[in-house]
Design an enzyme around this catalytic site. Structure first.
Site, PDB file in Angstrom:
ATOM      1  N   ASP A   5      -8.386  16.555   1.210  1.00 22.42           N
ATOM      2  CA  ASP A   5      -8.893  15.326   0.585  1.00 22.42           C
ATOM      3  C   ASP A   5      -9.776  14.600   1.616  1.00 22.42           C
ATOM      4  OD1 ASP A   5      -9.122  13.226  -1.240  1.00 22.42           O
ATOM      5  OD2 ASP A   5      -7.216  12.305  -0.664  1.00 22.42           O
ATOM      6  N   ASP A  28     -10.924  10.543  -7.982  1.00 25.14           N
ATOM      7  CA  ASP A  28     -10.167   9.405  -8.507  1.00 25.14           C
ATOM      8  C   ASP A  28     -10.714   8.872  -9.829  1.00 25.14           C
ATOM      9  OD1 ASP A  28      -8.641   9.706  -6.281  1.00 25.14           O
ATOM     10  OD2 ASP A  28      -9.636   8.113  -5.153  1.00 25.14           O
ATOM     11  N   GLU A  69     -15.456  13.977   2.503  1.00 26.99           N
ATOM     12  CA  GLU A  69     -16.900  13.744   2.243  1.00 26.99           C
ATOM     13  C   GLU A  69     -17.690  13.559   3.542  1.00 26.99           C
ATOM     14  OE1 GLU A  69     -14.301  12.154   0.786  1.00 26.99           O
ATOM     15  OE2 GLU A  69     -14.405  13.478  -0.959  1.00 26.99           O
TER      16      GLU A  69
HETATM   17  O1  MIG Z   1      -8.113   6.871  -1.554  1.00 25.53           O
HETATM   18  O2  MIG Z   1      -4.108  10.732  -0.529  1.00 25.53           O
HETATM   19  O3  MIG Z   1      -8.495  11.412  -4.474  1.00 25.53           O
HETATM   20  O4  MIG Z   1      -5.960  12.255  -5.159  1.00 25.53           O
HETATM   21  O5  MIG Z   1      -3.788  10.872  -4.060  1.00 25.53           O
HETATM   22  C1  MIG Z   1      -6.904   7.473  -1.793  1.00 25.53           C
HETATM   23  C2  MIG Z   1      -4.095   9.680  -1.434  1.00 25.53           C
HETATM   24  C3  MIG Z   1      -6.768   8.760  -0.980  1.00 25.53           C
HETATM   25  C4  MIG Z   1      -7.613  10.083  -2.729  1.00 25.53           C
HETATM   26  C5  MIG Z   1      -7.418  11.271  -3.599  1.00 25.53           C
HETATM   27  C6  MIG Z   1      -6.139  11.137  -4.338  1.00 25.53           C
HETATM   28  C7  MIG Z   1      -4.998  11.027  -3.363  1.00 25.53           C
HETATM   29  C8  MIG Z   1      -5.208   9.811  -2.471  1.00 25.53           C
HETATM   30  N1  MIG Z   1      -6.518   9.889  -1.804  1.00 25.53           N
END
Ligand code: MIG
Length: 884
Positions: free
Chosen positions: A481, A557, A484
């Site tokens: 995650d 999200d 980017e």
């Molecule tokens: O901004 O790790 O898209 O699936 O649960 C939140 C916490 C950070 C973003 C991900 C989301 C995940 C969350 N992360």
């Protein structure tokens, strides 16, 4: 902003025809800009399989410009082009077959690509070729008259406005050490007015015309609570655009990983018809045309023209360059249960038990960032997860898996081994002053691993060995995650463009590749920990062209609202067309709390999409599928069970994606390329070539309007087996129980006869075939089968690839790929033939030994469905069923 000052018109670039050279690999020549006189080197080549590549770089740049590495799977095989004309300001290049011709016009410089006399696309015909050559910084320049002028105050201000050497973004200052280096050009797609692709945007399937300031942006960003219908880039980018008209599909792949904007303008242009009489000569015909303008912040122009001519050809061509979808382990096609967060070992156990108690299949439970020791990835919160191995052993016994999150930011903490090692080795991205770039993310102050460095990727991959990653076992898989990368308090919540990577490349050059590289390293790590034996599963949020080779992506999200369910369909279709078949959206919507009806509808849609995961935000209420009353639990259970029963078909589709680059989830127009009414359809889609799925995306819907395309097609209700009266647009009544799904006549779908607790529980469950007859009373379909988790299918050819054909009332099972062998004791238990015109008198089954056996059958005169029971025909053997 600088490129936008160049308006359509006559290009100032002209070809130096004396510079043309020809080799086996390419044709090269120089072009020069009438004003700045800086020569650019143009390289054109034809690549095997109807692909043309056009590269433009500076002939002698001040320093090398960034060329995207690691995305092309190999140096493409080229064909020699021929010069068929070089006079009167025209350079004509022909392919060996002479089917393709490239007409290069010298002044102004333009390239036109023709196929058998038809101009398919042209480049720079609007004169928007733009190339900023590298210059020494202003202070290094010799004081020529021109530069003196440039130093004068008013001009200096003007330069600052255009952000040549630095640019402000809010409170951030981007210092451009190498100055302006933007590139761009335009393409005209002749006869096309339907264009698709260039994910990721929360946008419609058909790309829209852009006007000033609302170009499609390709710049990977973490946008929490992103809006619907927005052309800002989110999370991932694939710079591949597809254009379609009834007799042709073409693609443009713009290989550039810096921030990119794409402007689109579709119009009808008047075409003068060639004809004899003067009266008729005046006749005009309106021909559609789409102009596409690509603008990138840096790098070179390196563009691949994928000439199709079919959409499936374009997918193959793109895969030939960037690779195909990795074959997922079978478990990852099951249902995934995720939440931010499953709190501790007890919670994990309780949720896992909940699925069994409610008789709902699922394969994987997920742990989000809170499972770690203070957001130090590769560690465990010692209080909440005291014995992670034991927890995994428990899941293993239940034949289930665990996925944990591993983000790219690393907490600054000298006692954290991962940090101190990476710091010592110099593995972090640097800021413009050469210090480790520091940003804020979940753990607080963090550094960011430089995945563009192959040595860092190797080291990172090694972190996944069982010895190093304490508490991990071989049922643990990974979720990347925030890649980017997401940087809290950073410009647009990402890394500054002047940060510095491996080999001194600025972040601006590599930005859209960062997540691609993290997933690559993670997947390599999972393969390595099994000594090359097991397939990895890695989900990534950020992606680029080629990410399909490393696993799955999801759309980030989204919000628990109907509009997000609706937009997820075109979003997933667009990602699928860009080569990434393994994609999904958070079921239920991540942010907020879905009303039960929305949750139910989302499960029903997700069950028929490639990656199927329920997920919810920290602030959202618990959302396990049994929390919304008995009736909703029952419907969700049914949706998930349908998914599990359908897995043989889905897995076979993934094999096709893996071997032949066919997208698993596809827009209707790909299956019906000649039917204009399908070109814009985005509320329904095909899963493979056999199923048409129409999710319900409206609250309290009583009916939906379904397009069943093709006047010569027959469609069957997937659950009731009855033949639909008509094709065309039908009003289909719906209840909350399920969503409309149709099987297309002429196809055979392999299913399991029932669902189990997880994919691993289902290995021995027998098969069922749904044979849907077309107007000729024929049907054809496939089944791919292997161990579902290892690379033996590849290295040892341990797989079965079967074909089922129905022809002249005989259903035969035969082998499609003799090179594959895989032993299974599984049988085909039941066959249902849809659209069988009359009651048979007797049915016999013949297996290889030649013995015939009478078959029990049931014929439903109302639906014309013929059911054959208790077949017990081996999946791995040839056999026939004769219906008389
Ligand atoms: O901004 O790790 O898209 O699936 O649960 C939140 C916490 C950070 C973003 C991900 C989301 C995940 C969350 N992360």
């Amino acid at each position: 902003r600088r490129q936008k000052r160049l308006h359509p018109g006559k290009s100032l670039y002209r070809v130096l025809l004396d510079s043309v050279t020809l080799s086996d690999e390419n044709v090269k020549f120089q072009i020069i800009h009438e004003e700045n006189k800086v020569p650019l080197q143009v390289e054109i080549c034809e690549i095997e399989g109807n692909i043309f590549r056009l590269k433009i770089d500076e002939a002698s740049p001040l320093k090398a410009r960034y060329k995207v590495p690691d995305v092309l799977i190999k140096e493409p095989t080229t064909h020699r082009l021929f010069i068929s004309q070089k006079e009167a300001g025209i350079l004509m290049l022909s392919s060996v077959s002479e089917d393709y011709k490239l007409q290069v016009t010298a002044n102004p410089f333009q390239v036109e690509l023709q196929h058998k006399g038809e101009t398919v696309l042209s480049m720079n015909s609007n004169g928007l070729l733009y190339f900023e050559h590298l210059q020494p910084p202003p202070c290094d320049r010799k004081p020529t008259a021109e530069n003196k002028e440039a130093a004068s105050d008013s001009l200096k201000e003007k330069q600052e406005d255009l952000g040549l050497w630095q640019e402000k973004f809010g409170s951030f200052l981007d210092i451009k050490a190498h100055g302006p280096s933007s590139v761009g050009t335009d393409f005209t797609l002749h006869g096309f007015d339907h264009v698709y692709g260039i994910p990721q945007h929360t946008e419609a399937l058909l790309l829209k015309n852009t006007s000033d300031g609302d170009a499609y942006r390709l710049y990977n960003l973490d946008i929490f609570g992103h809006k619907i219908h927005d052309k800002i880039g989110i999370y991932g980018s694939v710079p591949l655009l597809l254009a379609h008209k009834p007799n042709r599909t073409a693609g443009i792949f713009w290989l550039n990983s810096s921030e990119t904007l794409v402007d689109i303008s579709t119009k009808a242009v008047a075409e003068h018809m060639l004809s004899g009489s003067a009266a008729e000569a005046a006749k005009q015909r309106a021909v559609p045309q789409t102009d596409v303008r690509w603008m990138s912040e840096s790098g070179i122009i390196d563009v691949f023209l994928l000439m199709g001519p079919t959409a499936f050809d374009v997918f193959k061509q793109f895969a030939q360059l960037t690779g195909t979808q990795a074959l997922p382990p079978l478990f990852s096609l099951g249902y995934h249960q995720c939440r931010w967060n499953y709190e501790d070992e007890q919670d994990v156990k309780a949720v896992d038990d909940g699925f069994d108690e409610h008789d709902i299949p699922y394969d994987v439970i997920w742990l989000d960032i809170e499972h770690t020791d203070g957001k130090r990835y590769f560690t465990w919160d010692k209080k909440k997860f005291q014995n992670p191995r034991k927890m995994q052993e428990h899941l293993r016994k239940k034949k289930r898996k665990l996925v944990v999150i591993v983000d790219p930011h690393i907490k600054i903490d000298p006692t954290y081994t991962l940090y101190s090692q990476a710091k010592d080795k110099g593995y972090f991205v640097k800021d413009r002053n050469g210090q480790d770039f520091e940003g804020i993310c979940w753990p607080g102050s963090s550094c960011y691993l430089d995945f563009t460095n192959p040595e860092v990727r190797k080291w990172y991959a090694d972190q996944f060995t069982f010895k190093t990653y304490k508490g991990s076992t071989n049922i643990l898989f990974v979720w990347n995650d925030m890649n980017e990368p997401s940087v809290f308090k950073g410009a647009e919540l990402t890394m500054q463009k002047d940060a510095v990577h491996y080999n001194n490349w600025e972040h601006r050059e590599v930005h859209n590749l960062y997540g691609f590289y993290q997933q690559m390293a993670t997947a390599e790590g999972l393969i390595k920990r099994s000594s090359g034996k097991e397939r990895p599963f890695v989900l990534t949020r950020s992606f680029f062209a080629g990410s399909q080779k490393y696993g799955a992506v999801w759309t980030g999200d989204n919000t628990a609202e109907w509009g997000y369910l609706k937009i997820s369909i075109p979003m997933l279709l667009t990602i699928s067309m860009a080569g990434i078949s393994f994609c999904g959206a958070d079921v239920g919507g991540f942010i907020g709390d879905p009303e039960p009806e929305l949750l139910v509808r989302w499960y029903q849609a997700g069950a028929y999409q490639p990656f199927f995961r329920g997920h919810s935000n920290m602030e959202s209420k618990r959302r396990e599928p049994w929390l919304f009353g008995e009736k909703n639990t029952q419907i969700i259970r049914e949706a998930i069970r349908e998914r599990y029963v359908l897995l043989p078909y889905l897995y076979t589709l993934f094999y096709r994606a893996h071997t032949a680059a066919e997208p698993v989830m596809r827009p209707l127009w790909i299956e019906f390329p000649g039917k204009i009414e399908t070109f814009g359809v985005e509320n329904e889609y095909m899963l493979g070539n056999a199923l048409l799925v129409h999710p319900v995306t409206e609250r309290e819907a009583k009916a939906v309007s379904v397009l069943l395309p093709g006047s010569e097609e027959i469609w069957y209700d997937f659950r009731k087996f009855e033949r639909m009266e008509d094709s065309g647009t039908l009003k289909i009544p719906v209840t909350l129980e399920n969503i409309p799904v149709f099987q297309r006549g002429g196809t055979v779908i392999p299913l399991k006869t029932t669902a189990g607790k997880s994919t691993e529980w289902m290995i021995d469950i027998s098969y069922e075939l749904h044979v849907a007859l077309d107007t000729e009373a024929c049907a054809i379909g496939e089944l791919y089968l292997d161990d579902g988790h290892s690379f033996q299918y590849l290295h040892k050819k341990q797989f079965l690839y079967r074909k089922f054909t129905f022809h002249k009332n005989v259903l035969s099972s035969s082998c499609t790929d003799e090179s594959g062998k895989y032993h299974t004791t599984c049988v085909v238990e039941r066959v249902i033939v849809l659209g069988f015109e009359q009651q048979p008198t007797f049915v016999t089954a013949c297996s290889k030994d030649g013995k015939g056996k009478e078959v029990v059958f049931m014929y439903n005169t109302k639906t014309s469905a013929l059911t054959l029971e208790n077949l017990a025909l081996s999946v791995d053997a040839d056999w026939q069923i004769y219906i008389n």
